[in-house]
Each structure stands twice: as C-alpha cells, then as structure tokens.
Design an enzyme around this catalytic site. Sequence first.
Site, PDB file in Angstrom:
ATOM      1  CG  HIS A  82      -0.683   9.405  -4.944  1.00 61.46           C
ATOM      2  ND1 HIS A  82      -0.160   8.143  -4.737  1.00 61.46           N
ATOM      3  CD2 HIS A  82      -1.951   9.352  -4.481  1.00 61.46           C
ATOM      4  CE1 HIS A  82      -1.072   7.371  -4.173  1.00 61.46           C
ATOM      5  NE2 HIS A  82      -2.176   8.077  -4.007  1.00 61.46           N
ATOM      6  CG  ASP A  84       3.465   7.756  -3.433  1.00 58.05           C
ATOM      7  OD1 ASP A  84       2.628   8.528  -3.933  1.00 58.05           O
ATOM      8  OD2 ASP A  84       3.546   7.545  -2.204  1.00 58.05           O
ATOM      9  CG  ASP A 145      -4.106   4.469  -3.365  1.00 57.19           C
ATOM     10  OD1 ASP A 145      -3.989   5.635  -3.764  1.00 57.19           O
ATOM     11  OD2 ASP A 145      -4.090   4.164  -2.167  1.00 57.19           O
ATOM     12  CD  GLU A 179      -1.759  10.127  -0.992  1.00 54.08           C
ATOM     13  OE1 GLU A 179      -2.849  10.396  -0.457  1.00 54.08           O
ATOM     14  OE2 GLU A 179      -1.343   8.952  -1.118  1.00 54.08           O
ATOM     15  CD  GLU A 180      -0.572   5.432  -0.825  1.00 53.49           C
ATOM     16  OE1 GLU A 180      -0.885   5.451   0.377  1.00 53.49           O
ATOM     17  OE2 GLU A 180      -1.377   5.164  -1.734  1.00 53.49           O
ATOM     18  CG  ASP A 202      -5.589   9.244  -4.108  1.00 50.54           C
ATOM     19  OD1 ASP A 202      -5.397   8.066  -4.460  1.00 50.54           O
ATOM     20  OD2 ASP A 202      -5.043   9.760  -3.114  1.00 50.54           O
ATOM     21  CG  HIS A 384      -2.624   0.746   0.761  1.00 50.18           C
ATOM     22  ND1 HIS A 384      -2.458   1.567   1.859  1.00 50.18           N
ATOM     23  CD2 HIS A 384      -2.777   1.577  -0.297  1.00 50.18           C
ATOM     24  CE1 HIS A 384      -2.516   2.825   1.484  1.00 50.18           C
ATOM     25  NE2 HIS A 384      -2.715   2.866   0.183  1.00 50.18           N
TER      26      HIS A 384
END
Length: 413
Positions: A82, A84, A145, A179-180, A202, A384
């Site tokens: 992904h 994002d 990520d 996705e997040e 991922d 994150h």
Amino acid sequence: MESNKEKVVQRFIKYAGFNTQSDGENTQCPSTRGQMDLSQHVAEELRNLGLVEVQVDQNGYVTATLLANGCQEASVVGFIAHVDTSPDMAGGPVKPRLVQNYDGGDIVLHTEKSILLSPKDFPELANYIGQELLVTDGLTLLGADDKAGMCAIVSAVEYLLSHPEIPHGKVRIGFTPDEEIGRGADLFDVAAFGAEFAYTVDGGELGAIEYENFNAANATVFIQGRSVHPGTAKGKMVNALSIAAEYQQMLPAGQSPEYTDGYEGFFHAHKLSGAVEAASLHLLIRDHDRQKFENRKSLLKSMVALLNVKYGAGTATIEIKDSYYNMREKIEPVKYIIDLACEAMETVGVKPNINPIRGGTDGARLSFMGLPCPNLFTGGHNFHGKYEFLPVASLMKSAETVVEIIRKVGKMK
C-alpha cells in the site's frame, strides 16, 4: 541482490519523500493527493523497467504485469503493498537517514529536541549491531509501512528483468491506497487482477509470515445528554461526557491493547468527543476467535442497554460496523502458499517466523474477496511513529524472498 543494495536504498528514500499520509475524514479515494502522486510515480517507474499493462485508475490503484519468462503455464502469483502511511504520526516531510555500522548504542534522531532511538526502550535494536539502519529525524514517521513493501516488490521485479536466465511465470503487481484507514481493498478488482493467489508485503521484522489476523469491528457509542446552566443544574443536567466515561469504565478490566498480546483480543476506546449535551465514544473491537468476536459486540450492546435503564430510554445508542475477518479460514484450504513462502525464505537464508497479526492487512479482506493473500515481512520496526527504523539487510531479504517465491511458483506443477 547485494550488488543492487544502494539502488534499493535510494528507491526507498525516494518513496519516503512522498507525503502519503491517509485521511480517514475524507471520503474520497485516495483520501490525500500525495498518494496519487506516489502511485503515478511508481507506475511510470514500472513502465520504464519493462512491465506491461501498467495502470493507475482514478482512485489511485496501481496494477502491472511482469510477463512470464519460459513458464507460461505456471500459476499467476500477485504481490501487493500500500502507498499510504498512517495518520497517527506526521507523514512529511520525511527525512530518512542511513546509520552505517550501528554500534548498539543510542541513535540521536533529533539533537535539539533530544529525541533518541535507544535500545533501552527498543531492545530489538541489539539484533542489528553492525548493520545499516534507515531511521527518521524524530519529527515524522519513516514510512516503511508500507513503502518498504513497495520497494521490495519493485526491486524484485527489476532483478528478474535484468536476469532473464531465471525462468518464472506471469506475475501481477498491485499497490493500493488508504490501507491505513481500512479502505485499501474497497475498490480492488480481484477478477481483473487475475492472480490465483497473492502476498501482501506489509509485515514487520525479518522472517515474519502471517496468515492469521484479528476479526475487527469499529463501534461508536452516541450519548444524548441535557445541557443546563451549571448554577441551576441539580436534578436537571445530564452530562453526556460523564456517561461516556462511565461506559468506558464498564469495559472489562485488562482487555485493552496495553494489557494484551498473542491471540488475546481487546476493546480499545481511542476517541472521545463532545460536550455536556452530546458525546460520542469510538471503540475498536478485535479478536482472533470469531465467536469471541461476536460476544464482544454483544457485550457492548448490553452495556448500552444498561445505560438506557439507568438514565432513560434513548440516552445511549450504538453503531457497530465490521471491518475485516480472520483470513485463516480462507488460507488453510490453500496452505501450500504458506509452505511455499517458508521454503523461499529458507532458500535465501531467512528463518520463517509464523505469528498471528495483531491487526489486519489488505490481504485479510482480499482473501474473503476470493484472492488468498497472506502477509510477508518487510523488515521494519516501530511502525506509525518517530522511532520507526528499517534494517537495510532485512529489506534486501524481503526483496530476495519475493524473487524466490516467483522462481518457485514457476517450477510448480
């Protein structure tokens, strides 16, 4: 692929430079312009490498094909990542730094703010002494990520294109937006993708392979209060904020993220908003076991009913929306794709580590949409947040694993 290491690192740094933080408040897809910018960039990169059928649709989904090389009858395998990054931490401007020959001590991320990446807080750093680490400047996340996953996939297909002596079947590539914020699979066209099975790249640390994840739902509890001037409020005011806090305190003790791990599920009250007149409490519901998951939803509903008995009908209402389910039930019938990934890791010198995901991936939803899709490692840690780091050697092994899976699928009967 060791000779390609510098190119792989620079590719990741290039991707990290795009601010692709997704926005859950925006209903458009993609939810932020930066995601489309990165999608268009990587699509052009794939075209220049020699992939075909490269497309970026209006929603920012990228798809591309690596044509078969001598194994035209092989199963079509897909690889998905992904574009994002998480809304939980500033997504840009990301300024990655390469730490050479990590010595095992504190890494100063930001001198003026005294932000340290320390083995005292993150003891797993000790596993990477002597290695190169990509880190942040302490002001943003890094974006491994899942830009590390994107990088591993693109680097793998580039390697195969530059080594035509390696036979393989047709390979499909997919990069998804948002996705997040739980929307990555919303507009993914499984039929058009045309793979028999796929892998999301991922995951986290070296060797991770995952085919079990949480069953997940989001719940919002709405509290209707009554605002009265506090000087004359006795017997009249109903404070919605107080009732929302009471609801949170009714949640089972010890069943929140900070007290659970492994297969243990949880409730997570992550957002409270409102005032005396009205308030809302947002919760996450997670459990690997489907029946326990359903029981958790029932408990939240019974707690709402209790508040309505105590404070009057209509005081509390609840909305619950399922997000995704445990992909295990869809992967187990095709367990050979797990064995295949494990064998590929072992071939490139990586010990497979099968653990349940305490979260979800696009692959969880895609598996229920007809595309079995377990999850592979990227090598990153501390996603994150500002303490995120990516060992370069692990990123390289992620790319090598993708190459080896493709090679092995080409040999399958």
